[in-house]
Motif scaffolding. Structure first.
Motif, PDB file in Angstrom:
ATOM      1  N   ALA A 293       0.972  -1.373  -0.078  1.00  0.00           N
ATOM      2  CA  ALA A 293      -0.261   0.040   0.218  1.00  0.00           C
ATOM      3  C   ALA A 293       0.835   1.220  -0.040  1.00  0.00           C
ATOM      4  O   ALA A 293       2.068   1.311   0.618  1.00  0.00           O
ATOM      5  CB  ALA A 293      -1.058  -0.030   1.095  1.00  0.00           C
ATOM      6  N   THR A 294       0.530   2.272  -0.786  1.00  0.00           N
ATOM      7  CA  THR A 294       1.528   3.575  -0.976  1.00  0.00           C
ATOM      8  C   THR A 294       0.749   4.380   0.079  1.00  0.00           C
ATOM      9  O   THR A 294      -0.202   4.249   0.842  1.00  0.00           O
ATOM     10  CB  THR A 294       1.030   4.160  -2.398  1.00  0.00           C
ATOM     11  OG1 THR A 294      -0.275   4.547  -2.494  1.00  0.00           O
ATOM     12  CG2 THR A 294       1.485   3.052  -3.341  1.00  0.00           C
ATOM     13  N   ASN A 295       1.659   5.355   0.607  1.00  0.00           N
ATOM     14  CA  ASN A 295       1.034   6.346   1.415  1.00  0.00           C
ATOM     15  C   ASN A 295      -0.058   7.442   0.950  1.00  0.00           C
ATOM     16  O   ASN A 295      -0.888   7.493   1.876  1.00  0.00           O
ATOM     17  CB  ASN A 295       2.220   7.634   1.451  1.00  0.00           C
ATOM     18  CG  ASN A 295       3.499   7.023   2.154  1.00  0.00           C
ATOM     19  OD1 ASN A 295       3.376   5.939   3.014  1.00  0.00           O
ATOM     20  ND2 ASN A 295       4.605   7.415   1.699  1.00  0.00           N
ATOM     21  N   GLU A 296      -0.281   7.377  -0.150  1.00  0.00           N
ATOM     22  CA  GLU A 296      -1.532   7.903  -0.747  1.00  0.00           C
ATOM     23  C   GLU A 296      -2.995   7.152  -0.300  1.00  0.00           C
ATOM     24  O   GLU A 296      -3.906   7.678  -0.069  1.00  0.00           O
ATOM     25  CB  GLU A 296      -1.641   8.278  -2.008  1.00  0.00           C
ATOM     26  CG  GLU A 296      -2.906   9.047  -2.713  1.00  0.00           C
ATOM     27  CD  GLU A 296      -2.471   9.330  -4.287  1.00  0.00           C
ATOM     28  OE1 GLU A 296      -3.694   9.649  -4.819  1.00  0.00           O
ATOM     29  OE2 GLU A 296      -1.609   8.779  -4.923  1.00  0.00           O
ATOM     30  N   GLU A 297      -2.603   5.817  -0.473  1.00  0.00           N
ATOM     31  CA  GLU A 297      -3.700   5.142  -0.129  1.00  0.00           C
ATOM     32  C   GLU A 297      -3.865   4.847   1.386  1.00  0.00           C
ATOM     33  O   GLU A 297      -5.155   4.616   1.754  1.00  0.00           O
ATOM     34  CB  GLU A 297      -3.543   3.718  -0.862  1.00  0.00           C
ATOM     35  CG  GLU A 297      -3.539   3.495  -2.249  1.00  0.00           C
ATOM     36  CD  GLU A 297      -2.864   2.057  -2.883  1.00  0.00           C
ATOM     37  OE1 GLU A 297      -2.994   1.741  -3.971  1.00  0.00           O
ATOM     38  OE2 GLU A 297      -2.215   1.450  -2.063  1.00  0.00           O
ATOM     39  N   ILE A 298      -2.996   4.793   1.965  1.00  0.00           N
ATOM     40  CA  ILE A 298      -3.131   4.992   3.581  1.00  0.00           C
ATOM     41  C   ILE A 298      -3.869   6.218   3.768  1.00  0.00           C
ATOM     42  O   ILE A 298      -4.721   6.142   4.743  1.00  0.00           O
ATOM     43  CB  ILE A 298      -1.678   4.749   4.237  1.00  0.00           C
ATOM     44  CG1 ILE A 298      -1.074   3.388   3.786  1.00  0.00           C
ATOM     45  CG2 ILE A 298      -1.866   5.147   5.600  1.00  0.00           C
ATOM     46  CD1 ILE A 298       0.440   3.379   4.116  1.00  0.00           C
ATOM     47  N   VAL A 299      -3.426   7.258   3.347  1.00  0.00           N
ATOM     48  CA  VAL A 299      -4.070   8.550   3.754  1.00  0.00           C
ATOM     49  C   VAL A 299      -5.744   8.651   3.270  1.00  0.00           C
ATOM     50  O   VAL A 299      -6.518   8.997   4.089  1.00  0.00           O
ATOM     51  CB  VAL A 299      -3.387   9.813   3.032  1.00  0.00           C
ATOM     52  CG1 VAL A 299      -4.207  10.916   3.184  1.00  0.00           C
ATOM     53  CG2 VAL A 299      -2.126  10.002   3.497  1.00  0.00           C
TER      54      VAL A 299
END
Length: 287
Positions: free
Chosen positions: A154-160
């Motif tokens: 998972a990318t940081n954007e998806e986590i946000v």
């Protein structure tokens, strides 16, 4: 040459016939069916037999461990007052059974306001068999493929994005940190810390007990995966602010303020008064 012309003429006349198109279609269907029967049907037949055996095993387990509450045909059982002793399971799908049985919530040790998580009674093969049997009774959500809840990449954007969805849809019950909280009627929203990604996905998909159903029309599989990614990231993030006090919000914080804060002030006041000038004079007079 004449023979060739005659054959060509007959073929041309045949193509213009009304029966030509249906005949060609029939030949194509027979050919396709023959190929399917020769090459594919044996494998599908074996799979069908395996599915039937799994369903039969699941039915045996269901009759022994579940039918006393949910009925022999999973039709549900009502009490004399009209309340549900055990709800019907037709149409709940394999996903609901996998969640409830896989987390040990079912079978319940005793009736109560809410089924609690505990070590599962059945092993993985038995859970699959029970899920297959209930799924055969009516259409419902299937157990998702592991790729749908795999958040290792998972990318940081998806986590946000997952955090935004979680704060919008889940914090009212599960708390901003996923630590759970009390609900009316003696129920509670369980803590999400340490819960597997699969179980979180299944819970969103099926809406167990008082939890709403977040179907794929409400939250897409990508949204569910992002929520899981946010929760797992939160578990791995240390508490930079110090003591978390259980991360249950104003209850623990207020209790700490009363006990530590006001208690400390009371202790400080007693210490100040015991060391005042008047106290010293009383001690000198007594001496």
């Amino acid at each position: 040459m004449r023979l060739t012309r005659k054959i060509s003429a007959r073929l041309s006349a045949g193509r213009r016939s009304r029966l030509a198109a249906p005949l060609v279609l029939l030949i194509a269907l027979l050919t396709t069916g023959g190929v399917y029967t020769a090459f594919l049907q044996p494998a599908n037949g074996a799979k069908t037999e395996d599915d039937a055996a799994t369903i039969a095993k699941g039915k045996e387990l269901f009759l022994v461990g579940c039918s006393s509450c949910h009925g022999k045909n999973a039709e549900g059982i009502l009490t004399e007052k009209g309340n549900q002793y055990g709800p019907p399971l037709v149409g709940v799908g394999a996903a609901a059974v996998t969640f409830q049985v896989g987390t040990g919530r079912m079978p319940m040790a005793q009736p109560g306001a809410q089924a609690l998580r505990k070590p599962p009674v059945y092993n993985e093969d038995e859970i699959k068999a029970l899920s297959a049997f209930v799924a055969s009774l009516g259409p419902g959500p299937e157990v998702p493929d592991p790729s749908k809840y795999d958040v290792s990449d998972a990318t940081n954007e998806e986590i946000v994005q997952g955090g935004q969805f979680f704060r919008t849809n889940c914090t009212a019950c599960h708390n901003f940190a996923g630590s759970g909280g009390a609900l009316p009627g003696g129920k509670h929203a369980p803590s999400l810390e340490g819960v597997s990604a699969r179980d979180i996905y299944l819970a969103m998909l099926t809406g167990p007990q008082q939890m709403p159903v977040f179907s794929d029309d409400v939250l897409s599989p990508e949204d569910k995966r992002n929520i899981i990614a946010y929760l797992k990231k939160s578990e791995d993030t240390p508490s930079y602010g110090g003591f978390t006090l259980g991360s249950i919000g104003p209850v623990s914080e207020g209790m700490f303020a009363w006990i530590a804060g006001i208690g400390g002030l009371v202790g400080a006041g007693i210490w100040i008064t015991s060391h005042s000038a008047r106290s010293k004079k009383k001690k000198e007079a007594a001496a």
